[in-house]
Motif scaffolding. Sequence first.
Motif, PDB file in Angstrom:
ATOM      1  N   GLY A 101      -7.188   0.000   5.190  1.00 27.40           N
ATOM      2  CA  GLY A 101      -6.839   0.203   6.596  1.00 27.40           C
ATOM      3  C   GLY A 101      -6.530  -1.094   7.322  1.00 27.40           C
ATOM      4  N   GLU A 102      -7.256  -2.163   6.973  1.00 25.54           N
ATOM      5  CA  GLU A 102      -7.024  -3.463   7.615  1.00 25.54           C
ATOM      6  C   GLU A 102      -5.678  -4.050   7.201  1.00 25.54           C
ATOM      7  OE1 GLU A 102      -9.219  -7.786   7.615  1.00 25.54           O
ATOM      8  OE2 GLU A 102     -10.464  -5.987   7.812  1.00 25.54           O
ATOM      9  N   ILE A 103      -5.321  -3.873   5.932  1.00 27.36           N
ATOM     10  CA  ILE A 103      -4.020  -4.368   5.459  1.00 27.36           C
ATOM     11  C   ILE A 103      -2.887  -3.612   6.147  1.00 27.36           C
ATOM     12  CG2 ILE A 103      -2.535  -4.656   3.432  1.00 27.36           C
ATOM     13  CD1 ILE A 103      -4.997  -6.506   3.525  1.00 27.36           C
ATOM     14  N   ARG A 104      -3.041  -2.290   6.263  1.00 25.43           N
ATOM     15  CA  ARG A 104      -2.008  -1.503   6.951  1.00 25.43           C
ATOM     16  C   ARG A 104      -1.868  -1.943   8.404  1.00 25.43           C
ATOM     17  NH1 ARG A 104       1.254   2.500   6.625  1.00 25.43           N
ATOM     18  NH2 ARG A 104       0.754   2.994   4.472  1.00 25.43           N
ATOM     19  N   PHE A 137       1.068  -9.331  -0.261  1.00 23.23           N
ATOM     20  CA  PHE A 137      -0.056 -10.154  -0.704  1.00 23.23           C
ATOM     21  C   PHE A 137      -0.453 -11.169   0.366  1.00 23.23           C
ATOM     22  CE2 PHE A 137      -2.056 -13.522  -3.295  1.00 23.23           C
ATOM     23  CZ  PHE A 137      -3.046 -12.756  -3.891  1.00 23.23           C
ATOM     24  N   LYS A 138       0.518 -11.600   1.167  1.00 24.74           N
ATOM     25  CA  LYS A 138       0.222 -12.534   2.254  1.00 24.74           C
ATOM     26  C   LYS A 138      -0.805 -11.930   3.215  1.00 24.74           C
ATOM     27  CE  LYS A 138       2.990 -12.980   5.799  1.00 24.74           C
ATOM     28  NZ  LYS A 138       4.165 -13.283   6.642  1.00 24.74           N
ATOM     29  N   TYR A 139      -0.682 -10.635   3.495  1.00 18.76           N
ATOM     30  CA  TYR A 139      -1.633  -9.978   4.395  1.00 18.76           C
ATOM     31  C   TYR A 139      -3.008  -9.851   3.750  1.00 18.76           C
ATOM     32  CZ  TYR A 139       2.560  -8.963   7.050  1.00 18.76           C
ATOM     33  OH  TYR A 139       3.727  -9.095   7.767  1.00 18.76           O
ATOM     34  N   PHE A 140      -3.046  -9.725   2.423  1.00 21.79           N
ATOM     35  CA  PHE A 140      -4.342  -9.713   1.739  1.00 21.79           C
ATOM     36  C   PHE A 140      -5.047 -11.057   1.907  1.00 21.79           C
ATOM     37  CE2 PHE A 140      -2.986  -5.885  -0.518  1.00 21.79           C
ATOM     38  CZ  PHE A 140      -4.177  -5.195  -0.624  1.00 21.79           C
ATOM     39  N   LEU A 141      -4.287 -12.154   1.790  1.00 21.65           N
ATOM     40  CA  LEU A 141      -4.889 -13.479   1.958  1.00 21.65           C
ATOM     41  C   LEU A 141      -5.354 -13.685   3.397  1.00 21.65           C
ATOM     42  CD1 LEU A 141      -2.635 -15.836  -0.198  1.00 21.65           C
ATOM     43  CD2 LEU A 141      -4.847 -14.864  -0.762  1.00 21.65           C
ATOM     44  N   GLN A 142      -4.560 -13.244   4.357  1.00 17.76           N
ATOM     45  CA  GLN A 142      -4.971 -13.336   5.777  1.00 17.76           C
ATOM     46  C   GLN A 142      -6.297 -12.627   5.992  1.00 17.76           C
ATOM     47  OE1 GLN A 142      -2.286 -12.268   8.928  1.00 17.76           O
ATOM     48  NE2 GLN A 142      -0.554 -13.289   7.967  1.00 17.76           N
ATOM     49  N   GLU A 164      10.545  -1.188   5.157  1.00 10.27           N
ATOM     50  CA  GLU A 164      10.389  -0.748   3.768  1.00 10.27           C
ATOM     51  C   GLU A 164       8.979  -1.020   3.263  1.00 10.27           C
ATOM     52  OE1 GLU A 164      12.484  -1.338  -0.630  1.00 10.27           O
ATOM     53  OE2 GLU A 164      13.113  -2.573   1.077  1.00 10.27           O
ATOM     54  N   LEU A 165       8.437  -2.196   3.606  1.00  6.79           N
ATOM     55  CA  LEU A 165       7.076  -2.539   3.191  1.00  6.79           C
ATOM     56  C   LEU A 165       6.062  -1.607   3.842  1.00  6.79           C
ATOM     57  CD1 LEU A 165       4.945  -4.326   1.848  1.00  6.79           C
ATOM     58  CD2 LEU A 165       5.141  -5.900   3.781  1.00  6.79           C
ATOM     59  N   ILE A 166       6.221  -1.354   5.150  1.00 14.61           N
ATOM     60  CA  ILE A 166       5.290  -0.472   5.861  1.00 14.61           C
ATOM     61  C   ILE A 166       5.322   0.938   5.259  1.00 14.61           C
ATOM     62  CG2 ILE A 166       4.800   0.607   8.101  1.00 14.61           C
ATOM     63  CD1 ILE A 166       5.983  -1.973   9.396  1.00 14.61           C
ATOM     64  N   ARG A 167       6.528   1.390   4.923  1.00 11.49           N
ATOM     65  CA  ARG A 167       6.687   2.751   4.399  1.00 11.49           C
ATOM     66  C   ARG A 167       6.080   2.895   2.997  1.00 11.49           C
ATOM     67  NH1 ARG A 167      12.546   5.817   3.616  1.00 11.49           N
ATOM     68  NH2 ARG A 167      11.707   7.825   2.889  1.00 11.49           N
ATOM     69  N   TYR A 168       6.276   1.887   2.151  1.00 13.38           N
ATOM     70  CA  TYR A 168       5.842   1.987   0.750  1.00 13.38           C
ATOM     71  C   TYR A 168       4.676   1.051   0.451  1.00 13.38           C
ATOM     72  CZ  TYR A 168      10.333   4.347   0.218  1.00 13.38           C
ATOM     73  OH  TYR A 168      11.392   5.208   0.355  1.00 13.38           O
ATOM     74  N   LEU A 169       3.836   0.786   1.444  1.00 16.75           N
ATOM     75  CA  LEU A 169       2.736  -0.172   1.282  1.00 16.75           C
ATOM     76  C   LEU A 169       1.818   0.206   0.124  1.00 16.75           C
ATOM     77  CD1 LEU A 169       1.283  -2.693   2.348  1.00 16.75           C
ATOM     78  CD2 LEU A 169       0.002  -1.205   3.894  1.00 16.75           C
ATOM     79  N   GLU A 170       1.420   1.466   0.028  1.00 19.48           N
ATOM     80  CA  GLU A 170       0.510   1.893  -1.041  1.00 19.48           C
ATOM     81  C   GLU A 170       1.127   1.659  -2.421  1.00 19.48           C
ATOM     82  OE1 GLU A 170      -1.587   5.651  -0.540  1.00 19.48           O
ATOM     83  OE2 GLU A 170      -0.922   5.685   1.541  1.00 19.48           O
ATOM     84  N   GLN A 171       2.443   1.927  -2.527  1.00 18.99           N
ATOM     85  CA  GLN A 171       3.106   1.728  -3.817  1.00 18.99           C
ATOM     86  C   GLN A 171       3.158   0.254  -4.202  1.00 18.99           C
ATOM     87  OE1 GLN A 171       3.939   3.819  -1.477  1.00 18.99           O
ATOM     88  NE2 GLN A 171       5.101   5.592  -2.214  1.00 18.99           N
ATOM     89  N   TYR A 172       3.409  -0.620  -3.213  1.00 20.36           N
ATOM     90  CA  TYR A 172       3.438  -2.053  -3.508  1.00 20.36           C
ATOM     91  C   TYR A 172       2.061  -2.549  -3.932  1.00 20.36           C
ATOM     92  CZ  TYR A 172       8.231  -2.921  -2.050  1.00 20.36           C
ATOM     93  OH  TYR A 172       9.606  -2.950  -2.001  1.00 20.36           O
ATOM     94  N   ILE A 173       1.018  -2.055  -3.285  1.00 21.23           N
ATOM     95  CA  ILE A 173      -0.342  -2.448  -3.679  1.00 21.23           C
ATOM     96  C   ILE A 173      -0.628  -1.978  -5.103  1.00 21.23           C
ATOM     97  CG2 ILE A 173      -2.800  -2.069  -3.216  1.00 21.23           C
ATOM     98  CD1 ILE A 173      -2.097  -1.963  -0.220  1.00 21.23           C
ATOM     99  N   ALA A 174      -0.202  -0.762  -5.437  1.00 21.40           N
ATOM    100  CA  ALA A 174      -0.405  -0.237  -6.790  1.00 21.40           C
ATOM    101  C   ALA A 174       0.309  -1.095  -7.835  1.00 21.40           C
ATOM    102  CB  ALA A 174       0.091   1.205  -6.864  1.00 21.40           C
ATOM    103  N   ILE A 175       1.516  -1.576  -7.511  1.00 20.74           N
ATOM    104  CA  ILE A 175       2.273  -2.432  -8.448  1.00 20.74           C
ATOM    105  C   ILE A 175       1.550  -3.759  -8.649  1.00 20.74           C
ATOM    106  CG2 ILE A 175       4.424  -3.729  -8.759  1.00 20.74           C
ATOM    107  CD1 ILE A 175       5.820  -1.415  -7.228  1.00 20.74           C
ATOM    108  N   ILE A 176       1.045  -4.341  -7.551  1.00 22.31           N
ATOM    109  CA  ILE A 176       0.315  -5.616  -7.656  1.00 22.31           C
ATOM    110  C   ILE A 176      -0.955  -5.422  -8.489  1.00 22.31           C
ATOM    111  CG2 ILE A 176      -0.887  -7.427  -6.370  1.00 22.31           C
ATOM    112  CD1 ILE A 176       1.029  -6.832  -4.013  1.00 22.31           C
TER     113      ILE A 176
END
Length: 415
Positions: free
Chosen positions: A168-171, A144-149, A182-194
């Motif tokens: 793409g910008e968040i990635r 979420f920190k990268y979303f705010l950035q 771990e975050l880089i690998r499962y980024l899409e899943q973490y976004i889906a959870i949020i």
Amino acid sequence: MQSKYGHTTALLVEELLRTGCETATYLISKSVLNSESRERNTVIEHRDKFIELIQGNFFIRAILGEHNDELAEAVRNDPTLLFQKPEIDAHELISLQEGKTLVTTKDAGFYWHVNFEKFHQHFRDAILYQAIERKINSNAGECFKYFLQSMYLRTDPWKPTSNPIPFGEIRSLCEEQSNNLELIRYLEQYIAIILDDPLTMLTKYSDTGGGQYIVQMKKVFEHLAWICIENTIMEKFGAKAARIFRVVRMKKYIEQEDIQKEAMIPSKEAKQLTYKLLEEHFLQIHTIRKAGSSGTGPAKCFILFYVNQYQIVILLMEMCYKALFNGITRSSYDSSVNRRLIDKSQRLESVIEAMKERGESEEYIMEILETLTPPEREILEKVKIRIKNLYSAEIGLDETLFLFQMYQYYQLNKV
């Protein structure tokens, strides 16, 4: 500032808060005097940190001086002038450190003060990180920190909602700045959870380019305010009262008989708790006259219970202010009543510290320590614990007040 940017930065901020408004040269020289080090490198370090604070927008140019009208006009055309780096001469700083008096400095007339808006933004973001870390985990908080950035690159930081942010910008931000595999690998899943979280920090805007997302500042603080209200009711009136409050909140408008059915609480207890919440202004009533009836009695109208979130927030803010006043008053009273004992303890500590530096024997140090009698030690310990607890309560109340103030800000901001 101490925890995130270091001791030197904290000294500079503390000095500017104390002064209110000052030029860079004189502020740095005062900050150096308050530091433990007296080396020349200390001056350079303070100067560099001051410039970092300007670049981070934590310090902002004050529109003061003889040419303030011209400066105000220039800032309207180019707001970046408020964060323009001043000319700070190291030789002038060293001269001031050595006790010399300067007729003028190169940055004379360029005044600075603390940019509270930036600090409020920082505190607001910290609330969001902590909320998401508690509900999910630290990886989701970092995501979420990268979303705010990314939001701050394309949207005013204080808008209720952000402009669409591409996946793409968040990635890219995640891969460039994070070492969290771990975050880089499962980024899409973490976004889906949020996205699925009830706090609704994020909503999906479109599926274009892997997905575009919107940060929902207003909705987040609405949900956080609800959580705080429900926790307050739970603490004051118990779990059953909190259940009744949730039922009324979910149904929006509901009659007394329906409350006890939905909450599954015995009739008598449900009525007592409902009217207790009404008496304490956590619930409100709306009266609707029955069709074809005359008069104003209870049988002639429907009485509906509902929740007004904004009104409850104002109520809880008043409670916070009262609690803050009481805490500060009590802390000041304890300090003043036990001032002689506190001063005696502090003098004793400084004497013992000096004795240890001189290498005095343990027996002699123990003799000096015994000048503070056991009853005095017991009283002092109790006072210290009470003052510490009151200070912790003040910090907690201040954080709660800030959350409610953010809720109010977004409710009143119609843009």
